[in-house]
Write a protein that holds these residues in place. Sequence first.
Motif, PDB file in Angstrom:
ATOM      1  N   UNK A  19       0.430  -0.961  -0.088  1.00 32.47           N
ATOM      2  CA  UNK A  19       0.212  -0.120  -0.254  1.00 32.47           C
ATOM      3  C   UNK A  19       0.721   1.108  -0.189  1.00 32.47           C
ATOM      4  N   UNK A  20       0.362   2.132  -1.024  1.00 31.65           N
ATOM      5  CA  UNK A  20       0.859   3.570  -1.221  1.00 31.65           C
ATOM      6  C   UNK A  20       0.013   4.800  -0.990  1.00 31.65           C
ATOM      7  N   UNK A  21      -0.575   5.186   0.846  1.00 34.80           N
ATOM      8  CA  UNK A  21      -1.807   5.561   0.269  1.00 34.80           C
ATOM      9  C   UNK A  21      -0.915   7.005   0.600  1.00 34.80           C
ATOM     10  N   UNK A  22      -0.355   7.088   1.104  1.00 37.66           N
ATOM     11  CA  UNK A  22       0.304   8.762   1.097  1.00 37.66           C
ATOM     12  C   UNK A  22       0.736   9.972  -0.214  1.00 37.66           C
ATOM     13  N   UNK A  23       0.651   8.556  -1.078  1.00 37.10           N
ATOM     14  CA  UNK A  23       1.508   8.539  -2.646  1.00 37.10           C
ATOM     15  C   UNK A  23      -0.106   9.507  -3.287  1.00 37.10           C
ATOM     16  N   UNK A  24      -1.254   8.829  -2.517  1.00 36.87           N
ATOM     17  CA  UNK A  24      -1.911   9.982  -3.902  1.00 36.87           C
ATOM     18  C   UNK A  24      -2.548  11.489  -3.069  1.00 36.87           C
ATOM     19  N   UNK A  25      -2.747  12.297  -3.658  1.00 36.55           N
ATOM     20  CA  UNK A  25      -2.284  13.795  -2.891  1.00 36.55           C
ATOM     21  C   UNK A  25      -3.265  14.397  -3.815  1.00 36.55           C
ATOM     22  N   UNK A  26      -4.693  14.098  -4.713  1.00 36.97           N
ATOM     23  CA  UNK A  26      -5.617  14.837  -5.197  1.00 36.97           C
ATOM     24  C   UNK A  26      -6.705  14.280  -4.785  1.00 36.97           C
ATOM     25  N   UNK A  27      -7.705  15.808  -5.264  1.00 31.97           N
ATOM     26  CA  UNK A  27      -9.049  15.323  -4.546  1.00 31.97           C
ATOM     27  C   UNK A  27      -9.847  14.383  -5.872  1.00 31.97           C
ATOM     28  N   UNK A  28     -10.796  13.649  -5.680  1.00 30.08           N
ATOM     29  CA  UNK A  28     -11.385  13.186  -6.450  1.00 30.08           C
ATOM     30  C   UNK A  28     -12.805  13.957  -6.869  1.00 30.08           C
ATOM     31  N   UNK A  29     -13.705  14.298  -7.948  1.00 27.79           N
ATOM     32  CA  UNK A  29     -14.194  14.804  -8.190  1.00 27.79           C
ATOM     33  C   UNK A  29     -15.887  14.108  -7.540  1.00 27.79           C
ATOM     34  N   UNK A  30     -16.625  14.906  -7.010  1.00 33.33           N
ATOM     35  CA  UNK A  30     -17.959  14.720  -6.704  1.00 33.33           C
ATOM     36  C   UNK A  30     -18.756  13.187  -7.178  1.00 33.33           C
ATOM     37  N   UNK A  31     -19.295  13.252  -6.612  1.00 30.05           N
ATOM     38  CA  UNK A  31     -20.003  11.704  -7.071  1.00 30.05           C
ATOM     39  C   UNK A  31     -21.042  11.654  -7.998  1.00 30.05           C
ATOM     40  N   UNK A  32     -21.867  12.937  -7.461  1.00 33.45           N
ATOM     41  CA  UNK A  32     -22.502  13.009  -8.202  1.00 33.45           C
ATOM     42  C   UNK A  32     -22.480  13.638  -9.394  1.00 33.45           C
ATOM     43  N   UNK A  33     -22.616  14.160 -10.587  1.00 35.66           N
ATOM     44  CA  UNK A  33     -22.647  14.954 -12.367  1.00 35.66           C
ATOM     45  C   UNK A  33     -23.860  15.168 -12.865  1.00 35.66           C
ATOM     46  N   UNK A  34     -24.549  16.098 -13.680  1.00 35.01           N
ATOM     47  CA  UNK A  34     -25.025  16.028 -14.834  1.00 35.01           C
ATOM     48  C   UNK A  34     -24.298  15.619 -16.104  1.00 35.01           C
ATOM     49  N   UNK A  35     -25.195  15.481 -16.680  1.00 31.89           N
ATOM     50  CA  UNK A  35     -24.723  15.814 -18.661  1.00 31.89           C
ATOM     51  C   UNK A  35     -25.090  16.807 -19.003  1.00 31.89           C
ATOM     52  N   UNK A  36     -24.381  17.493 -19.724  1.00 29.22           N
ATOM     53  CA  UNK A  36     -24.771  19.244 -20.646  1.00 29.22           C
ATOM     54  C   UNK A  36     -24.769  18.437 -22.361  1.00 29.22           C
ATOM     55  N   UNK A  37     -24.249  17.729 -22.567  1.00 30.76           N
ATOM     56  CA  UNK A  37     -24.021  17.496 -23.752  1.00 30.76           C
ATOM     57  C   UNK A  37     -23.493  15.858 -24.366  1.00 30.76           C
ATOM     58  N   UNK A  38     -23.660  15.527 -25.562  1.00 27.93           N
ATOM     59  CA  UNK A  38     -23.655  14.584 -25.762  1.00 27.93           C
ATOM     60  C   UNK A  38     -22.616  13.972 -27.072  1.00 27.93           C
ATOM     61  N   UNK A  39     -20.988  13.904 -27.483  1.00 24.58           N
ATOM     62  CA  UNK A  39     -20.237  13.986 -28.084  1.00 24.58           C
ATOM     63  C   UNK A  39     -19.944  12.891 -29.306  1.00 24.58           C
ATOM     64  N   UNK A  40     -20.435  12.478 -30.878  1.00 21.03           N
ATOM     65  CA  UNK A  40     -19.513  12.244 -30.708  1.00 21.03           C
ATOM     66  C   UNK A  40     -18.046  11.168 -30.736  1.00 21.03           C
ATOM     67  N   UNK A  41     -17.475   9.929 -30.909  1.00 23.67           N
ATOM     68  CA  UNK A  41     -16.329   9.482 -30.394  1.00 23.67           C
ATOM     69  C   UNK A  41     -15.734  10.148 -31.106  1.00 23.67           C
ATOM     70  N   UNK A  42     -16.206   9.758 -32.968  1.00 26.27           N
ATOM     71  CA  UNK A  42     -15.622  10.060 -33.594  1.00 26.27           C
ATOM     72  C   UNK A  42     -14.547  11.627 -33.846  1.00 26.27           C
TER      73      UNK A  42
END
Length: 245
Positions: free
Chosen positions: A101-124
């Motif tokens: 385990x190297x838990x101390x190496x993780x130093x960044x926050x994560x995005x909130x669990x809830x999010x909202x969609x604003x657009x859909x784009x073609x992968x191409x």
Amino acid sequence: MTRPGATGAGGVTASTHDLAGSADAGAFLARLVRLEPGAPVRLRPAGAPGRVALWARLPWQVLVVRTVAGGPVDGTPDDVTVAAAELLAELERGGTTLPTRRDAQWRWPLPPARSRPVEVLPAAELRRIADAAAGTLRTASQEGVAGRAVGQRALRDALLDHVAVVVTPDGSPAAPVEVPQRLVQGLVRMGFLGAAAGPVAGADEPTVQVRVAGRWVGLVGPYGAAWLQKATDLALTPLGTHPNG
């Protein structure tokens, strides 16, 4: 996602990684290690039974995540960080032991669990944007900009900061959502769009959701997501414990 495993040398009980989706996890880790050999990877419950979220940070400040099969057999939640290269090596040899385990190496926050969609784009379209940026970088590296030589790193950073897509939500007073090249490159280079294929009659084209979670912007593809927090909101997190989220 750890549980008691086999007893190792000295009578110490090893923990297991419990990644049932080893092929999917291995694909994620292999791409990550190619981009950042020393990267840590964070394993967290994905919010659904039998699923584990693998989080990592790319060298250009983008967080990427892929959800795979796995999780503790007793349903006890856990949250661990290990070296991506070590976990990949364990999966490749068919082992189940969780690396150190190297838990101390993780130093960044994560995005909130809830999010909202604003657009859909073609992968191409996102592939096209990523390919165009790569072509621009090659040309500028070889020929310079306006006849002047420019450093490779300066060129790369300028391209990554370029806003590749601007989304204006329909019927919403919210400000337009900017999708920088950093996010596009994260999604494409981690293989989250899947393999490129030629047009097939009647086939549905893969799509990517643009999502917003607080001050985070994300691209969610068929095989994973890339998230970026606005630079003005970034903050240092004390070592020793995982940040919330």
